[in-house]
Write a protein that holds these residues in place. Structure first.
Motif, PDB file in Angstrom:
ATOM      1  N   ARG A 234       0.841  -1.193   0.000  1.00 11.47           N
ATOM      2  CA  ARG A 234       0.000   0.000   0.000  1.00 11.47           C
ATOM      3  C   ARG A 234       0.879   1.246   0.000  1.00 11.47           C
ATOM      4  NH1 ARG A 234      -4.316   0.338   4.720  1.00 11.47           N
ATOM      5  NH2 ARG A 234      -5.098  -1.431   3.515  1.00 11.47           N
ATOM      6  N   ILE A 235       0.457   2.264  -0.761  1.00  9.63           N
ATOM      7  CA  ILE A 235       1.238   3.501  -0.807  1.00  9.63           C
ATOM      8  C   ILE A 235       0.318   4.703  -0.611  1.00  9.63           C
ATOM      9  CG2 ILE A 235       3.004   2.513  -2.324  1.00  9.63           C
ATOM     10  CD1 ILE A 235       0.878   5.158  -3.832  1.00  9.63           C
ATOM     11  N   SER A 236       0.889   5.768  -0.073  1.00  6.07           N
ATOM     12  CA  SER A 236       0.261   7.072   0.009  1.00  6.07           C
ATOM     13  C   SER A 236       1.366   8.081  -0.224  1.00  6.07           C
ATOM     14  CB  SER A 236      -0.396   7.287   1.377  1.00  6.07           C
ATOM     15  OG  SER A 236      -0.826   8.630   1.508  1.00  6.07           O
ATOM     16  N   ALA A 237       1.225   8.917  -1.249  1.00 10.16           N
ATOM     17  CA  ALA A 237       2.314   9.830  -1.592  1.00 10.16           C
ATOM     18  C   ALA A 237       1.762  11.104  -2.199  1.00 10.16           C
ATOM     19  CB  ALA A 237       3.272   9.159  -2.577  1.00 10.16           C
ATOM     20  N   GLU A 238       2.414  12.213  -1.893  1.00 10.00           N
ATOM     21  CA  GLU A 238       2.097  13.462  -2.574  1.00 10.00           C
ATOM     22  C   GLU A 238       3.034  13.599  -3.765  1.00 10.00           C
ATOM     23  OE1 GLU A 238       1.083  18.101  -1.667  1.00 10.00           O
ATOM     24  OE2 GLU A 238       2.778  17.233  -0.594  1.00 10.00           O
ATOM     25  N   ILE A 239       2.455  13.741  -4.941  1.00 14.17           N
ATOM     26  CA  ILE A 239       3.236  13.859  -6.167  1.00 14.17           C
ATOM     27  C   ILE A 239       3.286  15.333  -6.552  1.00 14.17           C
ATOM     28  CG2 ILE A 239       3.513  13.065  -8.531  1.00 14.17           C
ATOM     29  CD1 ILE A 239       3.633  10.835  -6.398  1.00 14.17           C
ATOM     30  N   LYS A 240       4.473  15.924  -6.426  1.00 13.81           N
ATOM     31  CA  LYS A 240       4.644  17.341  -6.758  1.00 13.81           C
ATOM     32  C   LYS A 240       4.614  17.518  -8.275  1.00 13.81           C
ATOM     33  CE  LYS A 240       7.708  17.965  -2.760  1.00 13.81           C
ATOM     34  NZ  LYS A 240       7.886  16.513  -2.480  1.00 13.81           N
ATOM     35  N   GLN A 241       4.004  18.610  -8.718  1.00 13.55           N
ATOM     36  CA  GLN A 241       3.892  18.930 -10.130  1.00 13.55           C
ATOM     37  C   GLN A 241       4.032  20.428 -10.311  1.00 13.55           C
ATOM     38  OE1 GLN A 241       0.500  16.469 -11.869  1.00 13.55           O
ATOM     39  NE2 GLN A 241       0.619  15.585  -9.812  1.00 13.55           N
ATOM     40  N   PRO A 242       4.173  20.911 -11.534  1.00 16.42           N
ATOM     41  CA  PRO A 242       4.367  22.353 -11.711  1.00 16.42           C
ATOM     42  C   PRO A 242       3.299  23.216 -11.062  1.00 16.42           C
ATOM     43  CG  PRO A 242       4.885  21.214 -13.744  1.00 16.42           C
ATOM     44  CD  PRO A 242       4.330  20.177 -12.806  1.00 16.42           C
ATOM     45  N   GLY A 243       2.042  22.740 -11.038  1.00 19.49           N
ATOM     46  CA  GLY A 243       0.958  23.522 -10.459  1.00 19.49           C
ATOM     47  C   GLY A 243       0.703  23.258  -8.990  1.00 19.49           C
ATOM     48  N   GLY A 244       1.447  22.336  -8.378  1.00 17.50           N
ATOM     49  CA  GLY A 244       1.235  21.985  -6.979  1.00 17.50           C
ATOM     50  C   GLY A 244       1.175  20.486  -6.791  1.00 17.50           C
ATOM     51  N   GLY A 245       0.796  20.048  -5.602  1.00 15.86           N
ATOM     52  CA  GLY A 245       0.809  18.623  -5.297  1.00 15.86           C
ATOM     53  C   GLY A 245      -0.574  17.994  -5.401  1.00 15.86           C
TER      54      GLY A 245
END
Length: 278
Positions: A234-245
């Motif tokens: 199981r995973i839980s992650a915030e994926i950062k991107q140019p517009g935010g997470g």
């Protein structure tokens, strides 16, 4: 012929999305979308059309211009429906959305926070995830394909996202159209694993639309599926991107990703009437 188009414009993690509220012929969707996405028009990264749902259990129906599935557009429609229903500050609304590119209803939870809408939605599950060696322009690329019923994502781990890598990703996306002629959407996901950063390229062959999105919901889900597949847990992650997470939640069981959700913030930024020649 000029058409008046009633629309609402939303910002899910700066992945600027137009939802068309007025009714139009399906055959005009592509031209309406391409015109409204243009820099000299309303300007956005994608356009969806709000239609009456066929399922009595659905709160709304989302039809994307290229018949693709879009997680951020689903969150946008859920936020708009909650707004129309008069959701109060800190209130929670549970909704179900019919969406192009998805066989089942999309479950959505919307919470109003300081005037914005925090949305969590269940995402379609990939049919398969597998390593690939892809050949294009006399180059071999080691990647993972995340394949869905109607669309394809390619996950490419890179040390750093730069213009050279982005140019190569664009060529790769166009080359994949020949190998997957029936797919509605091809995404090339450049992923910097060390800082959990995603640069998502979304190519829709039917519209000849290729956009480096500032935030991609379905791409975030595919990164989550990829991480769950590699870790076998199981995973839980915030994926950062140019517009935010955008946060992703994934579960792995018996060789498959069994559950995927994404959570992001949607802001309603404008609504009005546009004029389009079709």
């Amino acid at each position: 012929m000029n058409q008046e188009v009633e629309f609402i414009k939303l910002s899910p993690t700066q992945n600027m999305t137009i939802l068309v509220k007025s009714h139009h012929f399906n055959g005009d969707y592509q031209q309406i979308a391409l015109r409204m996405m243009a820099y000299d028009h309303v300007y956005a990264e994608q356009v969806g059309f709000i239609k009456e749902p066929k399922d009595v259990n659905a709160d709304g129906h989302l039809q994307m211009a290229g018949n693709e599935f879009c997680g951020n557009a689903c969150m946008s429609l859920a936020a708009f429906i909650a707004h129309q229903k008069g959701i109060e500050e800190n209130g929670i609304s549970h909704l179900s959305i019919e969406a192009s590119g998805a066989e089942e209803l999309i479950a959505c939870q919307v919470r109003k926070v300081e005037g914005d809408y925090k949305c969590r939605i269940a995402m379609p599950l990939p049919k398969r995830i597998e390593p690939r060696v892809i050949e294009y322009e006399n180059t071999y690329v080691h990647a993972y394909s995340v394949e869905y019923e109607d669309f394809l994502h390619i996950v490419l781990e890179v040390d750093q996202v730069n213009e050279e890598v982005k140019t190569a990703a664009e060529a790769l996306a166009r080359s994949l159209e020949r190998s997957f002629p029936e797919t509605t959407l091809i995404g090339v996901l450049l992923y910097e694993k060390v800082r959990s950063y995603l640069a998502p390229l979304i190519y829709i062959p039917k519209l000849n639309s290729m956009v480096w999105e500032r935030g991609c919901g379905s791409g975030t889900a595919s990164i989550g599926a990829y991480l769950a597949f590699l870790s076998k847990q199981r995973i839980s992650a915030e994926i950062k991107q140019p517009g935010g997470g955008i946060r992703v939640f994934g579960e792995y069981e018996n060789g498959f990703v069994r559950h995927l959700q994404i959570e992001g913030t949607v802001r309603i930024v404008a609504q009005g009437k546009a004029f389009v020649t079709v």
